[in-house]
Scaffold this motif. Structure first.
Motif, mmCIF file in Angstrom:
data_model
loop_
_atom_site.group_PDB
_atom_site.id
_atom_site.type_symbol
_atom_site.label_atom_id
_atom_site.label_comp_id
_atom_site.label_asym_id
_atom_site.label_seq_id
_atom_site.Cartn_x
_atom_site.Cartn_y
_atom_site.Cartn_z
ATOM 1 N N SER A 150 37.079 33.681 37.566
ATOM 2 C CA SER A 150 36.234 34.598 37.100
ATOM 3 C C SER A 150 36.033 35.977 38.185
ATOM 4 O O SER A 150 36.326 35.382 39.520
ATOM 5 N N TYR A 151 35.707 36.882 38.156
ATOM 6 C CA TYR A 151 35.328 37.744 38.837
ATOM 7 C C TYR A 151 34.162 37.636 39.720
ATOM 8 O O TYR A 151 32.984 37.406 39.059
ATOM 9 N N ASP A 153 30.685 37.823 42.440
ATOM 10 C CA ASP A 153 29.836 38.830 43.277
ATOM 11 C C ASP A 153 30.380 38.377 44.601
ATOM 12 O O ASP A 153 29.970 37.471 45.298
ATOM 13 N N SER A 175 40.552 42.394 45.435
ATOM 14 C CA SER A 175 40.042 42.571 44.089
ATOM 15 C C SER A 175 40.871 42.943 43.198
ATOM 16 O O SER A 175 41.093 42.600 42.001
ATOM 17 N N ASN A 178 42.059 39.522 42.370
ATOM 18 C CA ASN A 178 41.314 38.471 42.078
ATOM 19 C C ASN A 178 41.432 37.058 42.922
ATOM 20 O O ASN A 178 41.651 36.151 42.149
ATOM 21 N N VAL A 200 29.031 34.598 39.448
ATOM 22 C CA VAL A 200 30.074 35.444 38.819
ATOM 23 C C VAL A 200 29.548 36.945 38.575
ATOM 24 O O VAL A 200 28.224 37.156 38.467
ATOM 25 N N GLY A 201 30.212 37.995 39.055
ATOM 26 C CA GLY A 201 29.775 39.243 39.050
ATOM 27 C C GLY A 201 30.558 39.932 37.956
ATOM 28 O O GLY A 201 30.957 39.452 36.874
ATOM 29 N N CYS A 202 30.944 41.480 38.275
ATOM 30 C CA CYS A 202 31.468 42.067 37.207
ATOM 31 C C CYS A 202 32.939 42.528 37.837
ATOM 32 O O CYS A 202 33.044 42.943 38.851
ATOM 33 N N PRO A 203 33.911 42.480 36.850
ATOM 34 C CA PRO A 203 35.442 43.037 37.266
ATOM 35 C C PRO A 203 35.368 44.555 37.815
ATOM 36 O O PRO A 203 34.397 45.429 37.326
#
Length: 203
Positions: A150-151, A153, A175, A178, A200-203
């Motif tokens: 997952s992307y 934080d 990034s 990933n 987990v953050g935002c892509p």
């Protein structure tokens, strides 16, 4: 073993050699959805080894094949793809000592290997063990890049190797792919247990 032999021991008769085209066909529909289904795995490196004593005569431009092969793992995942060439070199003499006459330089195979950072070796090398060992170390040596599910934080990333917290100076978060990439001096040794935790953050 017998299936592998039947697929690879194809003899020396026939038309023009097209190793790049055959690799393309094997890795695209309908083959990749049928006989070759499951060959490409998300957790495995993708390695091509071309062995030929002639130039590739596949129909498409060279960049077509390079782009296709790189896109299988994704352009940002360079460390998961290698192409290698064991070919007749342009500077070698035509001689019975190396399989006879009529060989041609496999420049297109060499260019594909070069584009992926792979190895080009001579088909006339007496000790193929050394050649294949070099290719193996290049293709499936110690991993330095680890992909996240997952992307994250990025401020919460914690990397551990065998239970020891790793200094952030010894790795970077990329990034585009990933993934966590260890610096050359900090690549974990073989059989290490690597744990990467994060919010987990935002892509």
């Amino acid at each position: 073993a017998q299936v592998f032999k039947d697929c690879t021991d194809v003899g020396i008769d026939g038309g023009n050699e097209g190793g790049l085209e055959n690799a393309y066909l094997a890795l695209s529909s309908p083959k990749i959805d049928g006989d070759n289904k499951g060959f490409i795995r998300t957790d495995a490196a993708f390695v091509l080894i071309f062995v030929s004593d002639e130039e590739d005569q596949s129909p498409q431009p060279l960049n077509f094949y390079v782009d296709f092969f790189k896109n299988i793992k994704g352009y940002n995942n360079d460390l998961l793809f290698d192409a290698h060439a064991i070919i007749w070199h342009s500077g070698q003499l035509q001689s019975a000592a190396c399989g006879g006459y009529g060989k041609t330089y496999g420049s297109r195979y060499h260019e594909v290997a070069k584009a992926s950072g792979g190895i080009t070796e001579s088909i006339c090398t007496p000790d193929w063990g050394l050649t294949l060992s070099s290719i193996a170390l290049q293709s499936v040596g110690y991993r330095s890049q680890f992909y996240l599910s997952s992307y994250p934080d990025t401020g919460t990333i914690l990397v551990e190797v065998d239970g020891n917290i790793i200094n952030p100076a010894n790795y970077t978060y990329d990034s585009n792919s990933n993934s966590i990439i260890f610096t050359p001096a900090s690549v974990p040794p073989i059989n290490s247990n690597i744990t990467i935790t994060y919010d987990v953050g935002c892509p």
